[in-house]
Scaffold this active site. Structure first.
Site, PDB file in Angstrom:
ATOM      1  CG  ASP A 161      -7.692   3.091   1.395  1.00 47.52           C
ATOM      2  OD1 ASP A 161      -8.435   2.459   0.488  1.00 47.52           O
ATOM      3  OD2 ASP A 161      -7.755   4.090   1.298  1.00 47.52           O
ATOM      4  CE  LYS A 165      -2.323   1.132   3.966  1.00 51.26           C
ATOM      5  NZ  LYS A 165      -3.088   1.165   4.866  1.00 51.26           N
TER       6      LYS A 165
END
Length: 224
Positions: free
Chosen positions: A148, A130
């Protein structure tokens, strides 16, 4: 559905087409992770954001970068100085160690310059999928859909991509998303997650892709 339980490619294309028309894309206010001006501080802020509220991450970042803004400067700080600065972000002992290892690796292997590829970023201590994709997209301007909590939830529900972790979802999504959608796809998906496909009370009746969504159709898509 495909054999994998995911939407077929044509439907994936349609989902992104509709989202591109219904959701806002990258705005002029969209900056690097947590508003940081360079790749080094973007990486550090991403590391601080783990299990931390945005407001607490911002406090920790401001305090830390008031003391040092380069890997060399960061390593010149004592453990106590780093820990005291980043305390609002929580997990400060672990994060302080991670920051030190990241800075040392950056200097030893990259002459202090943050890698601008996913492979290079993922090889850095403390940088996960991420964080790597966020830095690639926001700081370096590469086409990458960062996954996310919001994006992961939307992908699982619709059937765009699934996996046991957000990193795996990002990997699958990168393979399935059309190339033209990768520049702004993160923004479309995160806005859908925040505005309509909410965690507790998704507003399926307002969703621009509700007729394609496996969760809405009751096909057993994972909710999360």
């Amino acid at each position: 559905m495909t054999d994998s339980g995911l939407l077929p490619p044509d439907n994936v294309e349609t989902v992104f087409r509709r989202l591109s028309e219904a959701m806002p894309g990258r705005s002029e206010r969209a900056k690097g992770p947590k508003g940081q001006p360079d790749a080094f501080r973007s990486c550090i802020s991403c590391m601080l954001s783990a299990q931390s509220l945005d407001s607490n991450t911002a406090k920790a970042s401001r305090a830390l970068f008031a003391l040092a803004q380069t890997p060399t400067g960061m390593l010149a700080l004592s453990d106590a100085e780093i820990i005291d600065a980043i305390r609002p972000a929580g997990l400060y002992n672990n994060k302080a160690r991670a920051i030190r290892r990241f800075c040392r690796q950056l200097l030893d292997e990259h002459d202090g310059v943050v890698p601008d590829t996913r492979k290079g970023l993922l090889a850095m201590h403390g940088i996960g999928r991420k964080c790597a994709d966020i830095v690639l997209s926001f700081t370096f301007g590469h086409d990458a859909i960062a996954v996310d909590t919001h994006v992961g939830r939307v992908c699982r529900r619709i059937g765009l991509a699934r996996g046991p972790t957000e990193a795996k979802i990002a990997e699958v999504l990168d393979e399935r998303a059309p190339g033209w959608a990768k520049e702004e796809g993160h923004f479309w998906l995160i806005q859908l997650g925040k505005r309509i496909c909410k965690s507790r009370r998704p507003q399926c009746g307002r969703c621009p892709v509700g007729d394609l969504c496996q969760y809405h159709a009751g096909e057993g898509a994972s909710d999360g």
